[in-house]
Write a protein that holds these residues in place. Structure first.
Motif, mmCIF file in Angstrom:
data_model
loop_
_atom_site.group_PDB
_atom_site.id
_atom_site.type_symbol
_atom_site.label_atom_id
_atom_site.label_comp_id
_atom_site.label_asym_id
_atom_site.label_seq_id
_atom_site.Cartn_x
_atom_site.Cartn_y
_atom_site.Cartn_z
ATOM 1 N N UNK A 76 0.591 -1.014 -0.013
ATOM 2 C CA UNK A 76 -0.014 0.032 -0.059
ATOM 3 C C UNK A 76 0.581 1.601 0.052
ATOM 4 N N UNK A 77 2.097 0.909 0.966
ATOM 5 C CA UNK A 77 2.541 2.469 0.910
ATOM 6 C C UNK A 77 3.249 2.796 -0.444
ATOM 7 N N UNK A 78 3.715 1.651 -1.575
ATOM 8 C CA UNK A 78 4.677 1.828 -2.222
ATOM 9 C C UNK A 78 3.183 2.039 -3.916
ATOM 10 N N UNK A 79 2.167 2.035 -3.727
ATOM 11 C CA UNK A 79 0.892 2.125 -4.427
ATOM 12 C C UNK A 79 0.761 3.351 -4.234
ATOM 13 N N UNK A 80 0.691 3.829 -3.174
ATOM 14 C CA UNK A 80 0.446 5.286 -2.976
ATOM 15 C C UNK A 80 1.084 6.658 -3.081
ATOM 16 N N UNK A 81 3.328 5.599 -3.170
ATOM 17 C CA UNK A 81 4.085 6.528 -4.358
ATOM 18 C C UNK A 81 3.808 7.278 -5.512
ATOM 19 N N UNK A 82 3.443 5.676 -6.081
ATOM 20 C CA UNK A 82 3.034 5.906 -7.554
ATOM 21 C C UNK A 82 2.060 6.470 -8.072
ATOM 22 N N UNK A 83 0.627 6.746 -6.792
ATOM 23 C CA UNK A 83 -0.824 7.590 -7.191
ATOM 24 C C UNK A 83 -0.668 8.985 -6.800
ATOM 25 N N UNK A 84 0.184 8.999 -6.446
ATOM 26 C CA UNK A 84 1.197 10.866 -5.885
ATOM 27 C C UNK A 84 1.553 11.106 -7.115
ATOM 28 N N UNK A 85 2.267 10.118 -7.669
ATOM 29 C CA UNK A 85 3.487 10.288 -9.057
ATOM 30 C C UNK A 85 2.037 10.885 -10.170
ATOM 31 N N UNK A 86 1.472 10.167 -10.376
ATOM 32 C CA UNK A 86 0.354 10.199 -11.334
ATOM 33 C C UNK A 86 -0.729 11.315 -11.398
ATOM 34 N N UNK A 87 -1.361 11.528 -9.827
ATOM 35 C CA UNK A 87 -1.957 12.716 -9.672
ATOM 36 C C UNK A 87 -1.156 13.916 -9.898
ATOM 37 N N UNK A 88 -0.270 14.187 -10.351
ATOM 38 C CA UNK A 88 1.200 15.430 -9.613
ATOM 39 C C UNK A 88 1.254 15.124 -11.310
ATOM 40 N N UNK A 89 1.092 14.389 -12.386
ATOM 41 C CA UNK A 89 1.051 14.001 -13.564
ATOM 42 C C UNK A 89 2.566 13.668 -14.355
ATOM 43 N N UNK A 90 3.150 13.166 -13.689
ATOM 44 C CA UNK A 90 4.610 13.200 -13.174
ATOM 45 C C UNK A 90 4.957 11.302 -14.064
ATOM 46 N N UNK A 91 3.667 10.506 -13.754
ATOM 47 C CA UNK A 91 3.519 9.934 -14.391
ATOM 48 C C UNK A 91 2.730 9.187 -15.230
ATOM 49 N N UNK A 92 2.765 7.578 -16.229
ATOM 50 C CA UNK A 92 1.253 7.356 -16.627
ATOM 51 C C UNK A 92 0.932 6.464 -16.700
#
Lengths: 119, 119
Positions: A76-92
């Motif tokens: 869950x912690x890892x997934x949240x990091x990814x979500x933060x990056x996605x929400x910011x638009x940095x990763x797709x």
DNA sequence: TAGTTAGTTAACATTCTTGCTATGTCACCG
DNA sequence: CGGTGACATAGCAAGAATGTTAACTAACTA
């Protein structure tokens, strides 16, 4: 499209302050050693992660599971990091066959760099 | 000097992870709407702040008091924002006649922009 | 269709950030 | 040399960030 909206002004006020709240959000997403590492790893998924059965590392990026494992945190912690990056638009993100792959948003990143250069 | 040290490797480990902790610290300093506004105001202290009796706005920057007042927060809160910017290397303080003036560290800022462009 | 697996959501603890007020400290100046 | 003003530090409270485990959802697979 610009990574962060132009310094639009609030027409209801005469404030001369650019709209920095969106940029703040993106910078917060970037201001994490773990997330900086993720972005770095995603520069070359084929090298930094194990071979994937589905999802081309070049086209779709690296699998959520691999990233989480390499981060060394709980799923869950890892997934949240990814979500933060996605929400910011940095990763797709790309959903495929039950897995989720992530790749860098190079266009956004380069426009962000330009915006920071104009700070 | 580089704003953030090169991606040095820990010789005690074979980790291929660049040293992102310093960059993280600088990005955290930047990831605040208030501090982004300060940096913006310091682009033109003579325009954004009242005239100063001592300390040339161009050479030394704007007075702590003016910045704090324009931020609209308490004096300790404002001073802490300034300290965070100074500690990160983004602005340069000058003590003079009992006042403290702050100016942008343009060299650091441009090197930081270059580093972010290479992310 | 039942089981396994990927990923999210919930609930919670800990730590960091940011604001405040109150108090110190130090330099200038009268 | 004593006061005033500029700034820092201390102590506290509220909210955000980040980690955990447990439970849920959804989709592939056999």
């Amino acid at each position: 499209m610009s990574p962060v909206p132009a310094p639009a002004r609030d027409s209801a006020s005469d404030s001369a302050v650019p709209a920095f709240d969106r940029l703040e959000m993106v910078l917060k997403a970037l201001a994490s050693e773990r997330r900086l590492m993720i972005l770095d790893w995603l520069k070359d998924p084929a090298v930094n992660f194990p071979p994937q059965e589905h999802g081309d590392p070049i086209e779709h990026g690296a699998c959520n599971l691999f990233i989480v494992e390499k981060l060394g945190v709980s799923q869950p912690a890892g997934s949240r990091h990814l979500k933060i990056l996605v929400d910011a638009g940095l990763v797709i993100p790309t959903r495929r066959k039950g897995w989720t792959y992530y790749r860098r948003n190079e266009e956004f990143l380069s426009e962000l760099a330009a915006q920071i250069a104009s700070l």
